[in-house]
Scaffold this motif. Structure first.
Motif, short mmCIF file in Angstrom:
data_model
loop_
_atom_site.label_atom_id
_atom_site.label_comp_id
_atom_site.label_asym_id
_atom_site.label_seq_id
_atom_site.Cartn_x
_atom_site.Cartn_y
_atom_site.Cartn_z
N VAL A 228 52.83 8.17 48.04
CA VAL A 228 52.70 6.76 48.46
C VAL A 228 52.06 5.94 47.35
O VAL A 228 51.00 6.31 46.83
CB VAL A 228 51.87 6.66 49.76
N LEU A 229 52.70 4.83 46.99
CA LEU A 229 52.16 3.88 46.02
C LEU A 229 51.39 2.80 46.79
O LEU A 229 51.95 2.15 47.67
CB LEU A 229 53.27 3.23 45.21
N VAL A 230 50.11 2.63 46.48
CA VAL A 230 49.28 1.64 47.16
C VAL A 230 48.53 0.80 46.13
O VAL A 230 48.38 1.20 44.97
CB VAL A 230 48.28 2.31 48.14
N GLY A 231 48.05 -0.34 46.55
CA GLY A 231 47.32 -1.23 45.65
C GLY A 231 47.36 -2.65 46.15
O GLY A 231 47.96 -2.96 47.18
N LYS A 232 46.76 -3.55 45.39
CA LYS A 232 46.72 -4.96 45.76
C LYS A 232 48.10 -5.58 45.62
O LYS A 232 48.97 -5.05 44.92
CB LYS A 232 45.73 -5.71 44.86
N LEU A 283 59.27 9.24 47.96
CA LEU A 283 58.47 8.22 47.29
C LEU A 283 58.45 6.96 48.15
O LEU A 283 59.50 6.49 48.59
CB LEU A 283 59.06 7.91 45.92
N ILE A 284 57.26 6.40 48.40
CA ILE A 284 57.11 5.28 49.33
C ILE A 284 56.38 4.13 48.64
O ILE A 284 55.30 4.32 48.07
CB ILE A 284 56.34 5.73 50.60
N ASP A 285 56.98 2.96 48.70
CA ASP A 285 56.37 1.73 48.20
C ASP A 285 55.84 0.94 49.38
O ASP A 285 56.59 0.64 50.32
CB ASP A 285 57.42 0.91 47.43
N MET A 305 51.06 -0.71 58.58
CA MET A 305 52.05 0.27 58.14
C MET A 305 51.60 0.92 56.83
O MET A 305 51.80 2.12 56.62
CB MET A 305 53.42 -0.38 57.97
N THR A 306 50.98 0.14 55.95
CA THR A 306 50.47 0.69 54.70
C THR A 306 49.39 1.74 54.99
O THR A 306 49.37 2.82 54.39
CB THR A 306 49.90 -0.42 53.82
N LEU A 318 47.19 5.11 43.30
CA LEU A 318 46.57 3.78 43.31
C LEU A 318 47.07 3.00 42.10
O LEU A 318 46.93 3.45 40.96
CB LEU A 318 45.05 3.91 43.27
N CYS A 319 47.69 1.86 42.34
CA CYS A 319 48.24 1.03 41.27
C CYS A 319 47.29 -0.14 40.99
O CYS A 319 46.94 -0.89 41.91
CB CYS A 319 49.62 0.50 41.66
#
Length: 469
Positions: A228-232, A283-285, A305-306, A318-319
């Protein structure tokens, strides 16, 4: 309902779609009769029905359309085959219509189309494989990573069934000693001492408990590992998502994230299957994490959902925008907190826009500079993700998940029966009670390795196979 194993069965054994070569499997007592009706060897003097050893025979197959096709037939005319029945594999051109016509011709001459997994089912019923090895065949077919493939291969080689079979043999000997002692109870003959019996029962309990613990880590749905790609908002997650799709050989995926300079473009989450260095995963955006809690309702739903995707992740990336003013402090915080949080990797996105030297930012194995525009660092991130997933519990267990789901309850029952036998022995209870618990444990172990089974168990296992296996 177990299919009739006296039928001669046939099925296409290769994947659908054009290929240089395709293959049809044939198995059953009347295999040679079926083949003789539609296959003509290239050598006129050759007689199929006189064959008694494995052999490769070239020739032509007569189709029901009055045409013929060249094929090579690998023949096992005796019981020294996968199914322990006369078997054949017909190798010809990999055209789907041609293979279908060839299969139809075989069916016109006495074969029927095989049920899912029926070839492996016959191997199992004939004693060529036990149930755990049959499930390992399915595990090899469905393997999504090098680790899961190796797990299935070890199980196919007897890595799970062999020790359980040996344990069952040991318990059978113990039971024989106990029952012999009961038969000669009036003559005061001791076939096994209480101390030796206790020792072997204790070892048996410990072994079964170890296998139960091993299976517990595999008793989960057959899903791909989740990255999972997460971030602001506007941290470059969607661009990185697209770059990873291109890098990971998933360029044919129709899923692509919408990219914009406007923050908050992603309101839902997107997912795609990718290959991270030989490891298939999802892979999840996700939508950007909002600092403001008073966002509109659709934004709040996206945040929920995030959070859900983050909790279900096997690897979180973490991006962070590498051009942020406080980027050094943010990286310091990541390095400090990474051991105690769910973050697995830190992707510093947009590194092509950095005006200062990257060496000013702290170095760390899980901190990677990435540019979706130039592709810099994307392959390194892929490698880091694969390394993280390779050590996860989801991939580290020693049995295929279908085996875990089927066997866990039987093994727990076997363990409980052995524990009761030990308790009875310690309380100086009757040996007939110990023997009764041993019989129950043996029945449960037999269900695991396949010496005891029911039709519904076989149906549940082999219905998961594809036709032709």
């Amino acid at each position: 309902m177990v299919p009739d194993i006296t039928d001669t069965i046939a099925a296409i054994g290769t994947a659908r779609g054009g290929a240089a070569r395709g293959m049809i499997r044939l198995s059953g007592p009347r295999m040679l009769d079926c083949l003789a009706g539609c296959f003509e060897p290239s050598e006129p003097a050759f007689r199929l029905k006189s064959l008694n050893t494995a052999q490769l025979v070239a020739g032509i197959l007569q189709l029901n359309t009055a045409t013929v096709v060249y094929c090579e037939v690998f023949l096992w005319p005796s019981e020294r085959s996968y199914t322990r029945q006369p078997c054949a594999e017909l190798h010809t051109f990999g055209s789907s219509p041609l293979l279908e016509a060839s299969l139809e011709s075989l069916c016109l001459h006495g074969a029927r189309i095989a049920e899912p997994g029926e070839f492996t089912l016959r191997a199992c019923l004939a004693g060529r494989l036990d149930l755990t090895q049959a499930e390992a065949v399915l595990g090899i077919i469905d393997a999504s990573s090098d680790d899961s493939l190796q797990t299935a291969l070890v199980q196919l080689a007897g890595g799970l069934s062999q020790p359980l079979t040996e344990l069952r043999e040991t318990l059978l000997v113990l039971l024989a000693h106990l029952e012999a002692g009961l038969d000669f109870v009036e003559e005061d003959i001791e076939f096994i001492s209480a101390g030796e019996l206790s020792k072997q029962l204790t070892a048996a309990v410990e072994m079964v408990e170890a296998v139960v613990d091993q299976l517990t880590t595999r008793n989960q749905p057959l899903t791909l590992p989740r990255v999972v790609l997460v971030g602001k908002p506007n941290a470059g997650k969607s661009s990185l998502f697209n770059a990873l799709l291109n890098e990971c050989g998933a360029s044919r995926e129709k899923v692509r994230a919408l990219v914009s300079e406007q923050a908050g473009t992603t309101r839902d989450f997107l997912s795609a299957s990718v290959d991270m260095g030989g490891l298939k995963c999802e892979l999840i955006d996700t939508a950007g994490s909002e600092a403001n809690s008073e966002v509109e309702s659709i934004g709040s739903f996206a945040q929920e959902m995030t959070a859900t995707q983050r909790k279900q992740a096997d690897c979180c990336v973490l991006c962070l925008d590498a051009t942020e003013e406080r980027i050094r402090d943010l990286v310091d915080n990541f390095i400090e907190e990474s051991q105690s949080t769910h973050w697995n990797c830190l992707a510093l996105t947009k590194c092509d826009l950095l005006q200062h030297n990257q060496t000013a930012i702290p170095s760390h194995p899980r901190v990677l500079f990435c540019s979706s525009l130039t592709g810099a660092g994307v392959n390194e991130l892929r490698t880091a993700i694969a390394a993280t997933l390779g050590g996860s519990e989801k991939l580290a267990a020693g049995s295929v998940a279908t085996t875990a789901a089927r066997c866990s309850e039987s093994l727990r029952s076997a363990r409980d029966s052995l524990r009761r036998a030990l308790e009875t022995l310690s309380a100086h209870g009757g040996e007939e009670l110990v023997a009764a618990d041993l019989r129950t444990a043996l029945d449960n172990l037999g269900r695991v390795v396949g010496t005891v089974y029911t039709d519904d168990v076989l149906d549940r296992i082999f219905s998961q196979f594809c036709i032709g296996k």
